[in-house]
Write an enzyme that holds these catalytic residues in place. Structure first.
Site, short mmCIF file in Angstrom:
data_model
loop_
_atom_site.label_atom_id
_atom_site.label_comp_id
_atom_site.label_asym_id
_atom_site.label_seq_id
_atom_site.Cartn_x
_atom_site.Cartn_y
_atom_site.Cartn_z
N ASP A 110 41.70 44.41 49.91
CA ASP A 110 41.77 45.87 49.77
C ASP A 110 43.19 46.35 49.93
O ASP A 110 43.78 46.20 51.00
CB ASP A 110 40.88 46.54 50.83
CG ASP A 110 39.40 46.33 50.55
OD1 ASP A 110 38.69 45.82 51.43
OD2 ASP A 110 38.97 46.66 49.44
N ASP A 152 30.49 48.28 47.26
CA ASP A 152 31.45 48.05 48.33
C ASP A 152 31.35 49.16 49.36
O ASP A 152 31.58 50.33 49.05
CB ASP A 152 32.87 48.03 47.72
CG ASP A 152 33.96 47.84 48.73
OD1 ASP A 152 35.13 47.75 48.33
OD2 ASP A 152 33.65 47.76 49.95
#
Ligand code: DX5
Length: 228
Positions: free
Chosen positions: A35, A175
């Site tokens: 990320d 997610d």
């Protein structure tokens, strides 16, 4: 296709990142998500291309790089060079999303597009055929450990139906807030790749049992939805 779990290294111990990546690979993961946050598109700052290159050096798993940054097209080449296999950009900050997905493909990488909980599925209608992966955020991006937003489920079903109707091969990914319960409902709604950070790296039973538990829960969710 069975379900894949993509551990998010955001939830791993940053001082033991190499071991954390090796552990999920040994535990059965075949992909991992990194990320990237810039403090502008999302209210957090995380890791950059150096981290991607470091992770590339310790695994042959598929590396997904989730760019939660403004002007992602400017950094696509940098993350491609760092070793990303799949680069995910956000629709909300990509006015030229068609061109950006082509840019990723021109670099020999797989291309993903993500939408936040407040972004309609219809915003992707003109690029579904171009994307290799569609990421439906099930939390507002920026932090791990948040609660799954149930109202994203109809959007998942809508995208699953549209991908199937058009015979498109793009993977549907979720997610945020993925645990045993939400893995089941998200997979039943059509997700086939589940990003999980806290429920993998924070699992008291360890990452291997966590990965297998999430995968089993998701596949049971699919089986139950087929029986309905
Ligand atoms: C955006 C991040 C998180 C992380 C997974 O906020 O992308 O969604 O990967 O978070 P958890 O800990 O909820 O699995």
């Amino acid at each position: 296709m069975t379900v894949e779990i993509a551990p998010s290294v955001l939830a791993a111990d940053p001082l033991q990142l190499g071991d954390a990546v090796r552990a999920v690979q040994a535990g059965g993961a075949r992909r991992v998500q990194i990320d990237v946050m810039d403090g502008r598109f999302v209210p957090n700052i995380t890791m950059g291309p150096e981290t991607v290159a470091a992770v590339r050096g310790v695994t042959d798993m598929l590396i997904e790089v989730h760019l939660m940054i403004v002007e992602p097209e400017k950094f696509v080449p940098v993350f491609a060079d760092a070793g990303a296999d799949l680069i995910i950009v956000h629709q909300e900050v990509s006015p030229h999303i068609y061109r950006t997905l082509e840019q990723i493909h021109d670099l020999g990488k797989s291309a993903g597009v993500a939408i936040n909980p407040g972004t309609p599925a219809g915003t992707l209608s003109e690029v579904l055929h171009l994307a290799d992966l569609i990421l439906v955020m099930t939390v507002s991006p920026g932090f791990g450990g948040q609660t799954f937003i149930e109202s994203t489920l109809p959007k998942l079903r809508e995208l699953r139906q549209e991908l199937d109707r058009r015979g498109l091969a793009a993977l549907l990914e979720v997610d945020g807030g993925i645990n045993l319960q939400t893995a089941s409902v998200a997979a039943a709604a059509g997700a086939r790749v589940l990003v999980a950070g806290t429920s993998v790296y924070g699992a008291p039973e360890g990452v291997t049992r966590a990965i297998h538990g999430l995968k089993n829960a998701a596949e049971q969710g699919i089986a139950a939805s087929v029986r309905e």
